[in-house]
Design an enzyme around this catalytic site. Structure first.
Site, PDB file in Angstrom:
ATOM      1  N   CYS A   1      15.634 -13.339  14.919  1.00  0.00           N
ATOM      2  CA  CYS A   1      17.047 -13.155  15.259  1.00  0.00           C
ATOM      3  C   CYS A   1      17.179 -12.440  16.608  1.00  0.00           C
ATOM      4  CB  CYS A   1      17.746 -12.340  14.173  1.00  0.00           C
ATOM      5  SG  CYS A   1      19.474 -11.975  14.549  1.00  0.00           S
TER       6      CYS A   1
ATOM      7  N   CYS B   1      36.207   1.058  12.582  1.00  0.00           N
ATOM      8  CA  CYS B   1      35.553  -0.244  12.739  1.00  0.00           C
ATOM      9  C   CYS B   1      36.479  -1.385  12.335  1.00  0.00           C
ATOM     10  CB  CYS B   1      34.259  -0.295  11.927  1.00  0.00           C
ATOM     11  SG  CYS B   1      34.476  -0.025  10.155  1.00  0.00           S
TER      12      CYS B   1
ATOM     13  N   GLN C   1      24.605   4.020  12.183  1.00  0.00           N
ATOM     14  CA  GLN C   1      25.030   2.978  13.108  1.00  0.00           C
ATOM     15  C   GLN C   1      23.853   2.112  13.547  1.00  0.00           C
ATOM     16  OE1 GLN C   1      27.985   2.215  13.655  1.00  0.00           O
ATOM     17  NE2 GLN C   1      29.297   4.004  13.513  1.00  0.00           N
TER      18      GLN C   1
END
Length: 471
Positions: free
Chosen positions: A174, A423, A298
Site C-alpha cells: 500500500c 476529525c 494518530q
C-alpha cells in the site's frame, strides 16, 4: 456536496447502456466521502474513483429505491484533476477515494468540505477558514494499520474488507503505509502460508487468526505487531511471532489480542505479550511517547506534530495557569501543553490509554500532569470543585463529537480559550454552534490534511470568551 468544476459535463447529455452491459454516465460532483456522484433515471449514482467532469462506464453493483452504487470500469473522458494512481489495488480496495486526484485538488476538495459544513450552520457562515495545511509527505505516511486476514483461491490475503461483504481485498504494498509496515505484511503473509495457520472465517465463525495490527515508530525505525485471535493460543502464535521477528529485526514487540466475539469489533479485552517489549517507544514533536498495543494514536506523525505545535501556540499558557485536555488519549497534546502550564489535567475513557499517558509524563519528566480515566461529563463535574479555573480547555473527541453535557460543563468552567481538534467537519460545526450559544466566539479555523489520498480532514479551531463568531 455541491462542488462544481471548470469541466462540468454538458446538461442533458444522454446516459446509455453499452453493448457489453455497462452504463455510461457523467460525474457531476464528489460527495463528502469523496465518491463521484451522477444522476441516472431519477436516482443518485455513487462511483468510487470517479472525478467531477468525467464521463465513465460503470457496472451497477447495487440498486436501491433512490440510490445506486456503480463500479468504475472505464474512463471515457478523463478530468484534468486525474493523475496516474500510485496504487495497484485501488479499483479493488477503494479505501482511498482521492488517490487518483492531483494533490492540490485534494486540498481544495477538503477546504470546500469544511467550508460547506460551516456554511450550513447560521452561527458559522461568516467564520473565516484558513487554507488547508497540506502534508509534505502525502504518501508513505501511515504508521498504524488494522488489517483483516483471509484466503482467496487458496492464497493468503491481507488488507481491508470489501464494502458490504466479508471478502478481504489484499492491499499489497500500500502506498499510504510506512515502508516498514509493507515489509511486515509481506513476511506475515509468507509465514502464515508456510506454517499453515487456520485463519478465522467471520461467516462460519471458525478459525484462529483474525486481524493483524502494526504500529511503527518513524523516529526510531521500530515496530510493534499484534495478532488478534479468536482464542488464546500459546502454541502457534508464539512460533509465528518468533519467525516474523527473526525475519524483520526492526520488530521489537509481538502481542496477541484475544477477541472471541462474533461481531465486527477488531479488538478484545485481553492482550498477551508473546515476545519483546510490552510497548513501542516513539517521538512526536518535542515529546517522547510510549504506545501500548491497543491504544489509539494518530497515524500521521508529521501532521500530528504540526497540530500539537499549533495547539501549544494558540493556548499561550503561562506557568501559573491550568489546562484541561479532554479525550486526551495517550497524552500527546497534554504533554505539549505541560511544557508551558502550571498543571495539565487529561481525561480519557480508555484506561490503557491513561496508563500510557501517565507513563509518558514520567518519560518526559513532566510532573505537572494528571490523567484521569472515566466518563468526561462526570469527571468534569468533579473537577469543577477540585481545581482552579482552567485557562485553556482542549477538546479532541472521536468522530461523533462532544455530548451537549460536556460542552456545557466545559463552558461553565469559563476557560479564556478553548481549542477544538476535530476529525469530522459536520459534528465540529454542530458543536461550535453550541459553544457560541454558550458565550464563545471562533477566532481561528485551521484545517490540516492528516489523511492525504482520503476524504478525511482534521480541523483545529481556537475559541475565546465573549461575543459572537468573528470574520
Amino acid at each position: 456536496m455541491s462542488r462544481q468544476t471548470e469541466n462540468q459535463p454538458a446538461a442533458g447529455r444522454q446516459r446509455r447502456k453499452t453493448s457489453c452491459g455497462l452504463v455510461e454516465i457523467d460525474i457531476e460532483r464528489l460527495n463528502s466521502d469523496g465518491l463521484g456522484v451522477a444522476r441516472r433515471q431519477g436516482k443518485e449514482v455513487l462511483v468510487a474513483g470517479a472525478l467531477p467532469g468525467e464521463r465513465v462506464a460503470i457496472s451497477i453493483e447495487h440498486e436501491g429505491q433512490r440510490r445506486e452504487v456503480g463500479r468504475l470500469q472505464r474512463i471515457l473522458e478523463p478530468s484534468p484533476m486525474r493523475r496516474p494512481s500510485p496504487c495497484k489495488s485501488l479499483s479493488a480496495c477503494q479505501g482511498c477515494s482521492l488517490m487518483s486526484m492531483h494533490y492540490p485538488q485534494q486540498l481544495r476538495f477538503k477546504q470546500d468540505k469544511v467550508q460547506e459544513a460551516f456554511g450550513r450552520v447560521p452561527e458559522l457562515k461568516d467564520v473565516a477558514i484558513q487554507p488547508v495545511l497540506g502534508a509534505d509527505q502525502p504518501l508513505g505516511y501511515r504508521t498504524s494499520v488494522k488489517l483483516a486476514l483471509g484466503r482467496h483461491k487458496g492464497r493468503i490475503v491481507i488488507g481491508l474488507y470489501r464494502r458490504g461483504s466479508h471478502d478481504v481485498v489484499d492491499t499489497g504494498a500500500c502506498p499510504l503505509h510506512h515502508p516498514l509496515i509493507n515489509r511486515i505484511v509481506e513476511v506475515v503473509r509468507d509465514e502464515i502460508a508456510r506454517q499453515d495457520i487456520y485463519l478465522y472465517n467471520p461467516v462460519s465463525r471458525r478459525g484462529l487468526l483474525r486481524y493483524l495490527l502494526i504500529k511503527v515508530s518513524p523516529a526510531n525505525g521500530k515496530a510493534m505487531v499484534t495478532f488478534v485471535t479468536s482464542q488464546k493460543d500459546f502454541k502457534r502464535i508464539p512460533i509465528l511471532a518468533k519467525w516474523v521477528m527473526r525475519k524483520v529485526p526492526q520488530i521489537v514487540s509481538v502481542q496477541q489480542n484475544v477477541n472471541a466475539s462474533g461481531g465486527n469489533v477488531i479488538l478484545g479485552r485481553e492482550t498477551l505479550r508473546m515476545i519483546g517489549q510490552p510497548d513501542l517507544f516513539d517521538q512526536v514533536g518535542d515529546i517522547r511517547l510510549r504506545i501500548s498495543p491497543t491504544s489509539f494514536f494518530q497515524v500521521n506523525h508529521a501532521q500530528a506534530a504540526r497540530i500539537y505545535s499549533l495547539v501549544r501556540q494558540w493556548a499561550a499558557l503561562r506557568d501559573n495557569e491550568y489546562a484541561l485536555d479532554l479525550y486526551c488519549g495517550i497524552g500527546g497534546i497534554a504533554l505539549h501543553l505541560a511544557r508551558d502550564a502550571g498543571q495539565v489535567v487529561g481525561i480519557e475513557m480508555v484506561e490503557e490509554a491513561v496508563r500510557n499517558a501517565q507513563q509518558n509524563a514520567v518519560l518526559n519528566q513532566l510532573g505537572n500532569c494528571r490523567f484521569l480515566a472515566g466518563d468526561t461529563a462526570h469527571l468534569l463535574e468533579d473537577l469543577a470543585t477540585s481545581i482552579p479555573q482552567p485557562a485553556v480547555a482542549v477538546l479532541n473527541p472521536p468522530r461523533g463529537g462532544c455530548q451537549t453535557e460536556v460542552l456545557q460543563a466545559v463552558a461553565s468552567l469559563q476557560p479564556r480559550v478553548m481549542i477544538y481538534v476535530s476529525c469530522n467537519p459536520e459534528t465540529l460545526a454542530r458543536d461550535l454552534a453550541e459553544l457560541i450559544r454558550l458565550g464563545y466566539r471562533c477566532d481561528a479555523v485551521q484545517p490540516v490534511d492528516m489523511f492525504p489520498q482520503t476524504a478525511h480532514i482534521e480541523t483545529v479551531v481556537r475559541l475565546s470568551r465573549g461575543g459572537h463568531s468573528q470574520k
